[in-house]
Design a protein around this motif. Structure first.
Motif, short mmCIF file in Angstrom:
data_model
loop_
_atom_site.label_atom_id
_atom_site.label_comp_id
_atom_site.label_asym_id
_atom_site.label_seq_id
_atom_site.Cartn_x
_atom_site.Cartn_y
_atom_site.Cartn_z
N HIS A 101 -4.29 8.39 -8.77
CA HIS A 101 -4.79 8.68 -7.55
C HIS A 101 -6.55 8.65 -7.38
O HIS A 101 -6.96 8.59 -6.06
CB HIS A 101 -4.59 10.17 -7.30
CG HIS A 101 -5.40 11.19 -8.09
ND1 HIS A 101 -5.02 11.77 -9.16
CD2 HIS A 101 -6.38 11.89 -7.63
CE1 HIS A 101 -5.57 12.57 -9.39
NE2 HIS A 101 -6.87 12.83 -8.69
N GLU A 102 -7.02 8.41 -8.55
CA GLU A 102 -8.52 8.14 -8.59
C GLU A 102 -8.85 6.56 -8.20
O GLU A 102 -9.92 6.16 -8.11
CB GLU A 102 -9.13 8.79 -9.85
CG GLU A 102 -9.03 9.92 -9.92
CD GLU A 102 -9.91 10.34 -11.15
OE1 GLU A 102 -10.83 10.99 -11.28
OE2 GLU A 102 -9.01 9.97 -12.49
N THR A 125 -8.20 2.80 -6.19
CA THR A 125 -7.80 1.93 -5.29
C THR A 125 -7.83 0.50 -5.51
O THR A 125 -8.71 0.05 -5.91
CB THR A 125 -8.84 2.11 -3.97
OG1 THR A 125 -9.17 3.71 -3.97
CG2 THR A 125 -8.56 1.56 -2.95
N MET A 161 0.89 -1.33 0.17
CA MET A 161 0.14 0.09 -0.04
C MET A 161 0.84 1.18 0.08
O MET A 161 1.99 1.06 0.35
CB MET A 161 -0.72 -0.18 1.27
CG MET A 161 -2.35 0.42 1.12
SD MET A 161 -2.75 0.30 -0.55
CE MET A 161 -4.34 -0.42 -0.50
N THR A 221 -18.22 4.81 -6.70
CA THR A 221 -17.34 4.09 -6.65
C THR A 221 -17.90 2.73 -7.07
O THR A 221 -18.96 2.42 -6.70
CB THR A 221 -16.20 3.98 -5.77
OG1 THR A 221 -16.92 3.46 -4.50
CG2 THR A 221 -15.51 5.17 -5.60
N VAL A 272 -9.60 -2.88 -9.39
CA VAL A 272 -9.57 -1.69 -8.59
C VAL A 272 -10.88 -1.24 -8.36
O VAL A 272 -11.85 -1.58 -8.91
CB VAL A 272 -8.85 -0.69 -9.57
CG1 VAL A 272 -7.37 -0.75 -9.52
CG2 VAL A 272 -9.51 -0.36 -10.77
N LYS A 328 2.68 9.21 -3.94
CA LYS A 328 1.55 9.02 -4.97
C LYS A 328 1.92 7.81 -5.94
O LYS A 328 2.74 7.60 -6.31
CB LYS A 328 1.60 10.50 -5.74
CG LYS A 328 1.33 11.37 -4.84
CD LYS A 328 1.01 12.81 -5.46
CE LYS A 328 0.72 13.94 -4.48
NZ LYS A 328 0.32 15.07 -5.16
N ALA A 368 -13.03 2.45 -8.26
CA ALA A 368 -12.69 3.99 -8.80
C ALA A 368 -14.25 4.30 -9.16
O ALA A 368 -15.31 3.81 -9.29
CB ALA A 368 -12.18 3.89 -9.92
#
Length: 140
Positions: free
Chosen positions: A75-76, A78, A1, A32, A19, A7, A21
Motif C-alpha cells: 500500500h506504500e 504506486t 489500477m 516520494t 514505482v 488492496k 514510494a
C-alpha cells in the motif's frame, strides 16, 4: 489500477516494476521518489506468502540495504506505467551503472540484474540475437 475495495499485494509488484514510494530514514518517511521493485521480501521462494516487497530507490545511489534498498508494504507503492525498456535513457544508464556498484542482502538482486540485462538487450536491439552466435568465428 486498483479500486477502493482492492488492496494491493506483493504479487501486484513483480521484479523490475517501476514505482513511486517514500523511503524511510531514521524513523520518518521521506518524500516520494522513483524506485524499482527488487522482489518479494524473503526472496522468490516466498513470493506467494510475502507481505512486503523489497525496493531500490535508485535516485539515492547504488543499492545498499537499509539506505537505498528497503522493504515496503504494497500500500506504500504506486505503480508507474513506464518500464525499464521505455524509461528515460539517461536514468536507465544510471541504474545500470549503480547496479554494478551496489549490493543486495542475500543475493536478492539476481532477478533484478537479469531484468536490467534483458531491458538493455531490448533497448540496444540485441534481444533477438543469439548470444552464442556473437562469439563464434570462422577460421580459414
Amino acid at each position: 489500477m486498483f479500486t477502493t475495495d482492492q488492496k494491493p499485494t506483493v504479487q501486484d509488484f513483480p521484479t523490475a516494476r517501476l514505482v513511486i514510494a517514500g523511503p524511510w530514514h531514521r524513523g520518518r518517511q521521506l518524500d516520494t521518489r522513483p524506485a524499482v521493485v527488487v522482489g518479494p521480501f524473503g526472496g522468490p521462494e516466498f513470493a506467494d506468502e510475502a507481505t512486503m516487497a523489497v525496493v531500490w530507490f535508485f535516485t539515492l545511489g547504488a543499492p545498499e540495504p537499509g539506505d537505498s534498498v528497503q522493504a515496503m508494504h504494497p500500500h506504500e507503492l504506486t505503480p508507474l506505467d513506464d518500464t525499464l525498456t521505455t524509461m528515460n535513457p539517461d536514468v536507465f544508464r544510471d541504474i545500470v551503472c549503480a547496479l554494478r556498484r551496489g549490493r543486495f542482502a542475500y543475493d536478492d538482486g539476481d532477478a533484478l540484474r537479469a531484468a536490467v540485462r534483458k531491458a538493455w538487450r531490448e533497448r540496444t536491439g540485441l534481444a533477438d540475437v543469439d548470444p552464442a552466435a556473437r562469439h563464434t568465428f570462422h577460421r580459414n
